[in-house]
Design a protein around this motif. Structure first.
Motif, PDB file in Angstrom:
ATOM      1  N   UNK A   1       0.836  -1.218   0.000  1.00 24.96           N
ATOM      2  CA  UNK A   1       0.000   0.000   0.000  1.00 24.96           C
ATOM      3  C   UNK A   1       0.866   1.262   0.000  1.00 24.96           C
ATOM      4  N   UNK A   2       2.083   1.152   0.567  1.00 30.27           N
ATOM      5  CA  UNK A   2       3.003   2.300   0.577  1.00 30.27           C
ATOM      6  C   UNK A   2       3.825   2.392  -0.714  1.00 30.27           C
ATOM      7  N   UNK A   3       3.508   1.539  -1.688  1.00 32.08           N
ATOM      8  CA  UNK A   3       4.225   1.601  -2.966  1.00 32.08           C
ATOM      9  C   UNK A   3       5.439   0.688  -3.023  1.00 32.08           C
ATOM     10  N   UNK A   4       5.512  -0.275  -2.096  1.00 32.79           N
ATOM     11  CA  UNK A   4       6.677  -1.158  -2.045  1.00 32.79           C
ATOM     12  C   UNK A   4       6.526  -2.417  -2.906  1.00 32.79           C
ATOM     13  N   UNK A   5       7.634  -3.166  -2.950  1.00 34.61           N
ATOM     14  CA  UNK A   5       7.703  -4.416  -3.722  1.00 34.61           C
ATOM     15  C   UNK A   5       8.014  -5.555  -2.754  1.00 34.61           C
ATOM     16  N   UNK A   6       7.215  -6.623  -2.763  1.00 35.16           N
ATOM     17  CA  UNK A   6       7.511  -7.788  -1.915  1.00 35.16           C
ATOM     18  C   UNK A   6       7.368  -9.073  -2.726  1.00 35.16           C
ATOM     19  N   UNK A   7       8.046 -10.122  -2.281  1.00 37.47           N
ATOM     20  CA  UNK A   7       7.934 -11.425  -2.943  1.00 37.47           C
ATOM     21  C   UNK A   7       6.910 -12.276  -2.211  1.00 37.47           C
ATOM     22  N   UNK A   8       6.138 -13.036  -2.984  1.00 39.76           N
ATOM     23  CA  UNK A   8       5.057 -13.847  -2.404  1.00 39.76           C
ATOM     24  C   UNK A   8       4.962 -15.191  -3.129  1.00 39.76           C
ATOM     25  N   UNK A   9       4.405 -16.201  -2.444  1.00 40.45           N
ATOM     26  CA  UNK A   9       4.323 -17.531  -3.066  1.00 40.45           C
ATOM     27  C   UNK A   9       3.110 -17.647  -3.991  1.00 40.45           C
ATOM     28  N   UNK A  10       3.192 -18.503  -4.988  1.00 41.67           N
ATOM     29  CA  UNK A  10       2.005 -18.958  -5.726  1.00 41.67           C
ATOM     30  C   UNK A  10       2.207 -20.465  -5.920  1.00 41.67           C
ATOM     31  N   UNK A  11       1.228 -21.139  -6.484  1.00 39.22           N
ATOM     32  CA  UNK A  11       1.376 -22.580  -6.707  1.00 39.22           C
ATOM     33  C   UNK A  11       2.341 -22.892  -7.854  1.00 39.22           C
ATOM     34  N   UNK A  12       2.661 -21.877  -8.684  1.00 39.77           N
ATOM     35  CA  UNK A  12       3.580 -22.126  -9.809  1.00 39.77           C
ATOM     36  C   UNK A  12       5.020 -21.818  -9.385  1.00 39.77           C
ATOM     37  N   UNK A  13       5.334 -20.519  -9.244  1.00 40.18           N
ATOM     38  CA  UNK A  13       6.641 -20.068  -8.761  1.00 40.18           C
ATOM     39  C   UNK A  13       6.403 -18.828  -7.908  1.00 40.18           C
ATOM     40  N   UNK A  14       7.417 -18.359  -7.194  1.00 42.29           N
ATOM     41  CA  UNK A  14       7.260 -17.142  -6.389  1.00 42.29           C
ATOM     42  C   UNK A  14       7.209 -15.911  -7.300  1.00 42.29           C
ATOM     43  N   UNK A  15       6.405 -14.927  -6.893  1.00 44.00           N
ATOM     44  CA  UNK A  15       6.266 -13.692  -7.662  1.00 44.00           C
ATOM     45  C   UNK A  15       6.861 -12.503  -6.915  1.00 44.00           C
ATOM     46  N   UNK A  16       7.196 -11.454  -7.685  1.00 43.70           N
ATOM     47  CA  UNK A  16       7.742 -10.216  -7.118  1.00 43.70           C
ATOM     48  C   UNK A  16       6.716  -9.123  -7.391  1.00 43.70           C
TER      49      UNK A  16
END
Ligand code: TXA
Ligand code: MG
Length: 334
Positions: A21-36
């Motif tokens: 919400x503050x305009x940042x970038x984080x990595x997160x899991x999905x069932x395929x590969x991790x996303x940025x």
């Protein structure tokens, strides 16, 4: 900047959502590969993804949503066929290329008038998307050209110091990226083989689907770049009766010339390689897919200089495995 791997408890998901919400970038899991990921409607945040990843700006991002309503926030003119595929395959490992809605920043789609949209099924991902409350655009969370990350540690290894949080959802269930199907034109076209098979899509569409080959780069810009490459040289074999003998022969030649090869093989072929170094890729091809990117990274970590990968049948998930092997090997077939 320090990078923290956060387990998937509610307060950590909320922390990541606040950072988005503050305009940042984080990595997160999905069932395929991790996303940025970043807020797809915040152009500055989206540009930060390209910077962190070292990604060329002419390669568009996939937008991740957690509901059919989310799809309509970024896409329009959704055809009846696309609606059918949405209800049949989402949530899941399918990305649909649809007509882009005007308000979505051009940097998300690299200026294209279409947008790739996907609704992941992974439960941590869905909670994260719900907490963010906005569509999240994301490429795979690796450094450009590296194999895509299938666990939080891979992301950490590639992006340490560049992002504050990696949300940990464990190992990715599928391990290869989503299938990309373009349904923005008159007939559906497969742009990337992935977690959902072409056969399953054809059944749902009631027609055969054209596969767009890698040389038509403008259609799926990501296809023109070097991809999925470990430091080790990757060589792979076609799938045929004499495959194991051929791989063993190449292995022995490499060893004689002072190389350190490792074989990627199905469990049921392992004994054919005797005492040669190998990584067992599981009892079926879903397992092979799940382990592939992790095995390429492991080969580097264990100082092998050549990966000799067994080929697989080309139906089902096999098409996606072959596609990734072709890319990571640069097409070097033994
Ligand atoms: O499974 C996945 O799809 C993962 C997870 C994180 O969702 N994401 C992923 O993103 O693989 P990425 O950026 O590594 O690959 C996205 C591919 C690129 O090849 C890009 O060119 C293509 O999707 N793409 C995105 N939008 C497109 C569009 N509008 N038209 C054609 N191709 C598009
Ligand atoms: Mg990628």
């Amino acid at each position: 900047m320090q990078t923290l791997i956060l387990d998937s408890k509610e307060e950590n998901i909320a922390k990541c959502a606040r950072y988005i919400a503050r305009g940042g970038v984080v990595a997160f899991p999905t069932e395929t590969v991790y996303g940025l990921g970043a807020d797809a409607f915040n152009a500055d945040a989206v540009k930060e993804i390209f910077r962190v990843k070292g990604r060329p700006s002419d390669n568009p991002l996939i937008v991740h949503v957690c509901s059919a309503r989310g799809i309509r926030e970024v896409a329009e003119n959704i055809s009846p066929l696309a609606e059918k595929l949405i209800s049949e395959f989402m949530p899941g490992a399918l990305t649909l290329v649809l007509k882009k809605k005007k308000g979505l920043p051009d940097c998300v789609t690299a200026g294209l008038d279409t947008v790739g949209v996907r609704m992941p099924s992974n439960s941590v991902c869905r909670e994260f998307l719900r907490a963010c409350g906005v569509p999240i655009c994301a490429p795979s969370a690796n450094t450009s050209t590296k194999p895509s990350p299938t666990c939080a540690q891979h992301v950490y290894d590639d992006l340490y110091g560049k992002i504050p949080y990696v949300l940990d959802g464990g190992e990715c269930e599928i391990g290869l990226e989503s299938t990309i199907l373009d349904v923005s034109g008159a007939a559906p076209r497969l742009l990337r083989a992935g977690g959902i098979s072409k056969e399953a899509l054809e059944k749902a569409c009631g027609c055969s689907i054209e596969v767009v080959a890698g040389n038509t780069v403008a259609l799926c810009p990501g296809m023109k770049y070097k991809h999925y490459s470990p430091k080790a040289e990757v060589l792979f074999s076609a799938y045929y009766g004499g495959m194991s003998e051929r791989i063993a022969e190449v292995y022995d030649t490499l060893v004689l010339s002072g190389k350190r090869p490792v074989i990627l093989c199905a469990d049921f072929n392992a004994e054919k390689y005797g005492e040669r170094k190998m990584y067992k890729m599981g009892a079926d091809y879903r397992a092979y897919a799940r382990l592939l990117f992790a095995s390429l990274r492991r080969a580097d970590a264990e100082n092998y200089d050549t990966v000799l990968a067994e080929g697989v049948p080309s139906d089902g998930i096999g098409a996606a495995i072959i596609n990734r092997l072709v890319k990571s090997s640069g097409g070097k077939i033994i």
